[in-house]
Design a protein around this motif. Structure first.
Motif, PDB file in Angstrom:
ATOM      1  N   LEU A 234       0.843  -1.193   0.000  1.00 54.70           N
ATOM      2  CA  LEU A 234       0.000   0.000   0.000  1.00 54.70           C
ATOM      3  C   LEU A 234       0.877   1.241   0.000  1.00 54.70           C
ATOM      4  N   GLY A 235       0.575   2.164  -0.924  1.00 53.34           N
ATOM      5  CA  GLY A 235       1.244   3.462  -0.903  1.00 53.34           C
ATOM      6  C   GLY A 235       0.339   4.441  -0.174  1.00 53.34           C
ATOM      7  N   ASN A 236      -0.079   5.498  -0.884  1.00 50.41           N
ATOM      8  CA  ASN A 236      -0.996   6.465  -0.266  1.00 50.41           C
ATOM      9  C   ASN A 236      -2.458   6.077  -0.456  1.00 50.41           C
ATOM     10  N   GLY A 237      -2.705   4.933  -1.078  1.00 47.84           N
ATOM     11  CA  GLY A 237      -4.090   4.478  -1.248  1.00 47.84           C
ATOM     12  C   GLY A 237      -4.907   5.372  -2.165  1.00 47.84           C
ATOM     13  N   SER A 238      -4.251   6.008  -3.146  1.00 52.17           N
ATOM     14  CA  SER A 238      -4.980   6.951  -4.006  1.00 52.17           C
ATOM     15  C   SER A 238      -5.339   6.367  -5.367  1.00 52.17           C
TER      16      SER A 238
ATOM     17  N   GLY B  63       1.262  10.020 -14.569  1.00 52.46           N
ATOM     18  CA  GLY B  63       1.546  11.190 -15.386  1.00 52.46           C
ATOM     19  C   GLY B  63       0.404  12.175 -15.379  1.00 52.46           C
ATOM     20  N   ALA B  64       0.705  13.375 -15.843  1.00 55.14           N
ATOM     21  CA  ALA B  64      -0.313  14.422 -15.930  1.00 55.14           C
ATOM     22  C   ALA B  64       0.221  15.537 -16.810  1.00 55.14           C
ATOM     23  N   HIS B  65      -0.697  16.179 -17.528  1.00 55.09           N
ATOM     24  CA  HIS B  65      -0.366  17.393 -18.285  1.00 55.09           C
ATOM     25  C   HIS B  65       0.866  17.213 -19.173  1.00 55.09           C
TER      26      HIS B  65
ATOM     27  N   ILE C 169      -0.212  14.825  -7.948  1.00 53.10           N
ATOM     28  CA  ILE C 169      -0.530  13.386  -7.974  1.00 53.10           C
ATOM     29  C   ILE C 169      -0.347  12.860  -6.546  1.00 53.10           C
ATOM     30  N   PRO C 170      -1.459  12.501  -5.884  1.00 51.96           N
ATOM     31  CA  PRO C 170      -1.381  12.258  -4.441  1.00 51.96           C
ATOM     32  C   PRO C 170      -0.904  10.853  -4.064  1.00 51.96           C
ATOM     33  N   GLY C 171       0.050  10.312  -4.816  1.00 52.59           N
ATOM     34  CA  GLY C 171       0.502   8.948  -4.558  1.00 52.59           C
ATOM     35  C   GLY C 171       1.942   8.899  -4.087  1.00 52.59           C
TER      36      GLY C 171
ATOM     37  N   TYR D  64       1.554   3.690 -21.556  1.00 47.02           N
ATOM     38  CA  TYR D  64       0.576   4.641 -21.024  1.00 47.02           C
ATOM     39  C   TYR D  64      -0.097   4.041 -19.785  1.00 47.02           C
ATOM     40  N   ARG D  65       0.151   4.659 -18.633  1.00 44.96           N
ATOM     41  CA  ARG D  65      -0.350   4.216 -17.320  1.00 44.96           C
ATOM     42  C   ARG D  65      -0.073   2.733 -17.076  1.00 44.96           C
ATOM     43  N   THR D  66       1.086   2.297 -17.516  1.00 50.22           N
ATOM     44  CA  THR D  66       1.468   0.906 -17.280  1.00 50.22           C
ATOM     45  C   THR D  66       2.987   0.765 -17.373  1.00 50.22           C
TER      46      THR D  66
ATOM     47  N   ALA E 113       4.421   3.428  -6.338  1.00 51.10           N
ATOM     48  CA  ALA E 113       3.204   3.129  -7.109  1.00 51.10           C
ATOM     49  C   ALA E 113       3.217   3.914  -8.416  1.00 51.10           C
ATOM     50  N   GLY E 114       3.736   5.137  -8.359  1.00 51.92           N
ATOM     51  CA  GLY E 114       3.799   5.974  -9.562  1.00 51.92           C
ATOM     52  C   GLY E 114       4.680   5.357 -10.629  1.00 51.92           C
ATOM     53  N   LEU E 115       5.757   4.695 -10.196  1.00 54.93           N
ATOM     54  CA  LEU E 115       6.649   4.052 -11.166  1.00 54.93           C
ATOM     55  C   LEU E 115       5.920   2.917 -11.878  1.00 54.93           C
TER      56      LEU E 115
ATOM     57  N   ILE F 288      -7.875  -2.751  -8.520  1.00 54.32           N
ATOM     58  CA  ILE F 288      -8.869  -3.427  -7.694  1.00 54.32           C
ATOM     59  C   ILE F 288      -8.213  -4.604  -6.985  1.00 54.32           C
ATOM     60  N   TRP F 289      -8.208  -4.560  -5.658  1.00 56.54           N
ATOM     61  CA  TRP F 289      -7.648  -5.685  -4.901  1.00 56.54           C
ATOM     62  C   TRP F 289      -8.736  -6.748  -4.795  1.00 56.54           C
ATOM     63  N   GLY F 290      -8.353  -7.995  -4.970  1.00 58.77           N
ATOM     64  CA  GLY F 290      -9.345  -9.068  -4.971  1.00 58.77           C
ATOM     65  C   GLY F 290      -9.736  -9.374  -6.405  1.00 58.77           C
TER      66      GLY F 290
HETATM   67  C1  LIG Z   1      -7.545  13.384  -6.750  1.00 64.02           C
HETATM   68  C2  LIG Z   1      -6.627  12.425  -7.466  1.00 64.02           C
HETATM   69  C3  LIG Z   1      -5.930  12.846  -8.586  1.00 64.02           C
HETATM   70  C4  LIG Z   1      -5.085  11.966  -9.274  1.00 64.02           C
HETATM   71  N1  LIG Z   1      -4.411  12.413 -10.375  1.00 64.02           N
HETATM   72  C5  LIG Z   1      -3.583  11.573 -11.036  1.00 64.02           C
HETATM   73  C6  LIG Z   1      -2.861  12.017 -12.187  1.00 64.02           C
HETATM   74  O1  LIG Z   1      -2.946  13.164 -12.611  1.00 64.02           O
HETATM   75  N2  LIG Z   1      -2.055  11.128 -12.823  1.00 64.02           N
HETATM   76  C7  LIG Z   1      -1.913   9.837 -12.389  1.00 64.02           C
HETATM   77  O2  LIG Z   1      -1.147   9.083 -13.005  1.00 64.02           O
HETATM   78  N3  LIG Z   1      -2.578   9.390 -11.311  1.00 64.02           N
HETATM   79  C8  LIG Z   1      -3.409  10.219 -10.624  1.00 64.02           C
HETATM   80  N4  LIG Z   1      -4.096   9.763  -9.531  1.00 64.02           N
HETATM   81  C9  LIG Z   1      -3.996   8.338  -9.144  1.00 64.02           C
HETATM   82  C10 LIG Z   1      -2.897   8.012  -8.132  1.00 64.02           C
HETATM   83  O3  LIG Z   1      -2.557   9.131  -7.340  1.00 64.02           O
HETATM   84  C11 LIG Z   1      -1.647   7.480  -8.830  1.00 64.02           C
HETATM   85  O4  LIG Z   1      -1.953   6.333  -9.586  1.00 64.02           O
HETATM   86  C12 LIG Z   1      -0.550   7.120  -7.821  1.00 64.02           C
HETATM   87  O5  LIG Z   1       0.598   6.712  -8.524  1.00 64.02           O
HETATM   88  C13 LIG Z   1      -0.967   6.010  -6.859  1.00 64.02           C
HETATM   89  O6  LIG Z   1      -0.043   6.000  -5.798  1.00 64.02           O
HETATM   90  P1  LIG Z   1      -0.415   5.422  -4.361  1.00 64.02           P
HETATM   91  O7  LIG Z   1       0.832   5.423  -3.549  1.00 64.02           O
HETATM   92  O8  LIG Z   1      -1.568   6.140  -3.775  1.00 64.02           O
HETATM   93  O9  LIG Z   1      -0.821   3.939  -4.744  1.00 64.02           O
HETATM   94  P2  LIG Z   1      -1.837   2.983  -3.982  1.00 64.02           P
HETATM   95  O10 LIG Z   1      -3.224   3.401  -4.292  1.00 64.02           O
HETATM   96  O11 LIG Z   1      -1.468   2.849  -2.554  1.00 64.02           O
HETATM   97  O12 LIG Z   1      -1.523   1.629  -4.740  1.00 64.02           O
HETATM   98  C14 LIG Z   1      -1.841   1.482  -6.103  1.00 64.02           C
HETATM   99  C15 LIG Z   1      -1.278   0.145  -6.587  1.00 64.02           C
HETATM  100  O13 LIG Z   1       0.144   0.217  -6.601  1.00 64.02           O
HETATM  101  C16 LIG Z   1       0.710  -0.828  -5.802  1.00 64.02           C
HETATM  102  N5  LIG Z   1       1.871  -0.284  -5.084  1.00 64.02           N
HETATM  103  C17 LIG Z   1       1.887   0.701  -4.164  1.00 64.02           C
HETATM  104  N6  LIG Z   1       3.147   0.946  -3.759  1.00 64.02           N
HETATM  105  C18 LIG Z   1       3.944   0.081  -4.428  1.00 64.02           C
HETATM  106  C19 LIG Z   1       5.349  -0.175  -4.429  1.00 64.02           C
HETATM  107  N7  LIG Z   1       6.204   0.514  -3.661  1.00 64.02           N
HETATM  108  N8  LIG Z   1       5.814  -1.159  -5.230  1.00 64.02           N
HETATM  109  C20 LIG Z   1       4.975  -1.875  -6.018  1.00 64.02           C
HETATM  110  N9  LIG Z   1       3.634  -1.682  -6.060  1.00 64.02           N
HETATM  111  C21 LIG Z   1       3.130  -0.711  -5.272  1.00 64.02           C
HETATM  112  C22 LIG Z   1      -0.392  -1.227  -4.842  1.00 64.02           C
HETATM  113  O14 LIG Z   1      -0.239  -2.568  -4.436  1.00 64.02           O
HETATM  114  C23 LIG Z   1      -1.651  -1.000  -5.660  1.00 64.02           C
HETATM  115  O15 LIG Z   1      -1.975  -2.124  -6.426  1.00 64.02           O
HETATM  116  C24 LIG Z   1      -4.939  10.631  -8.818  1.00 64.02           C
HETATM  117  C25 LIG Z   1      -5.630  10.211  -7.672  1.00 64.02           C
HETATM  118  C26 LIG Z   1      -6.466  11.094  -6.990  1.00 64.02           C
HETATM  119  C27 LIG Z   1      -7.173  10.619  -5.766  1.00 64.02           C
END
Ligand SMILES: Cc1cc2nc3c(=O)[nH]c(=O)nc-3n(C[C@H](O)[C@H](O)[C@H](O)COP(=O)(O)OP(=O)(O)OC[C@H]3O[C@@H](n4cnc5c(N)ncnc54)[C@H](O)[C@@H]3O)c2cc1C
Length: 284
Positions: free
Chosen positions: A42-46, A118-120, A105-107, A153-155, A111-113, A277-279
């Motif tokens: 779990l990262g920031n759960g976003s 990405g954005a903009h 990007i609130p993550g 793209y997002r992968t 997880a971002g990697l 989606i977990w599960g």
């Molecule tokens: C208001 C809002 C705006 C957003 N805008 C954008 C945006 O502009 N662009 C964008 O790309 N995303 C956006 N997001 C989505 C999100 O912030 C990104 O996808 C972010 O990268 C998720 O990070 P997280 O730490 O919250 O991941 P989590 O939600 O905690 O986890 C997401 C997935 O990644 C896995 N994971 C987490 N940490 C790791 C790790 N260290 N190693 C391996 N796997 C891991 C988890 O198991 C889970 O399956 C937005 C979300 C919100 C709520």
């Protein structure tokens, strides 16, 4: 788990474990392997939808050393648990360009990697020089170059694997601080104007299909405002589902499937979920 996700949805984790060092991480992975426990990171759960019935096994959170960062000239070395938006703002204020796209990007970095956040017009692939992952099955630590990470793209090639991202090295460039600050201000204002930031959500529910926008298709299919329980297709941005208070994961999934089907029957485009989606995955 609900308080640990931006959706405010999800039942309890059987074990929630925070690890602060690589040694702690490897120790926990040994126990997970020994007892054959399911494992989630779990990262920031976003970007995650956690089932209402909760998560069996271990949910692992990277903290301490594994969420820290250091700046060496134009290179930035960040732990997998490091807050991406905060890092983007910090380095931009120091006059390092390239990561400013991530200021909202609130993550986390890890997880971002994996998802090539990405954005903009900016995305992780443009600034990542190297990453470190740990494979939970055998505790192997591996360093990967961008071509091995395989961004799309997002992968990336890491998506759907068990790899835990423990470190990312960014290669940034010297840039004008005031210009970066102005750019970030503009990005944040645009978001405030277009996204439902006052209600719990998990960002974009669907990926944009090639050459189009999921939000445009969902709106044109007439889904804006649709509601299942307390889950609602946002009136402000159709590619966001918001939690009006007591939404369950089941509400969100039922609503998202209805939206996907409506878009497919109207435009012949099958939207793919961006939220993880977990599960069991009902979108397959
Ligand atoms: C208001 C809002 C705006 C957003 N805008 C954008 C945006 O502009 N662009 C964008 O790309 N995303 C956006 N997001 C989505 C999100 O912030 C990104 O996808 C972010 O990268 C998720 O990070 P997280 O730490 O919250 O991941 P989590 O939600 O905690 O986890 C997401 C997935 O990644 C896995 N994971 C987490 N940490 C790791 C790790 N260290 N190693 C391996 N796997 C891991 C988890 O198991 C889970 O399956 C937005 C979300 C919100 C709520």
């Amino acid at each position: 788990m609900a308080p640990r996700t931006t959706f405010r949805i999800g039942g309890p984790a059987e074990f929630l474990v925070e690890v602060h060092t690589m040694a702690e991480l490897l120790g926990v992975l040994e126990v997970v392997g020994k007892y054959g426990l399911p494992l989630h990171i779990l990262g920031n759960g976003s970007n995650v939808l956690v089932p209402d019935e909760g998560v069996p096994g271990v949910v692992l959170v990277l903290e301490g050393d594994l969420a820290d960062r250091r700046i060496e000239g134009t290179r930035v070395v960040a732990g997998g648990g490091c807050n991406l938006a905060r890092l983007a703002v910090e380095v931009s204020r120091m006059g390092l360009g390239g990561l400013h796209f991530a200021c909202a990007i609130p993550g986390t970095v890890g997880a971002g990697l994996v998802i090539n956040a990405g954005a903009h017009g900016g995305e992780m692939s443009q600034v990542v020089a190297e990453a470190e992952v740990v494979w939970p099955e055998d505790g192997r630590v591996q360093r990967l170059r961008p071509e091995e990470i395989g961004f799309g793209y997002r992968t990336s090639r890491l998506l759907g694997t068990s790899a835990i991202v423990t470190e990312v090295v960014f290669d940034l460039y010297p840039a004008d601080r005031d210009e970066l600050a102005a750019r970030m201000k503009e990005l944040l204002e645009r978001r405030r104007a277009t996204q439902p930031l006052g209600l719990p959500n998990a960002g974009s529910i669907f990926k944009n299909p090639p050459g189009d926008y999921a939000g445009r298709l969902i709106e044109a299919a007439g889904c804006k405002g649709w509601r299942v329980g307390d889950a609602q297709v946002s009136e402000k941005h159709a590619n966001f589902i918001v939690n009006l208070g007591r939404a369950t994961a089941r509400d969100v999934i039922t609503l998202a499937l209805k939206v996907r089907d409506a878009v497919e029957s109207r435009f012949g485009v099958r939207l793919e979920p961006e939220v993880r989606i977990w599960g069991p995955n009902p979108f397959r």
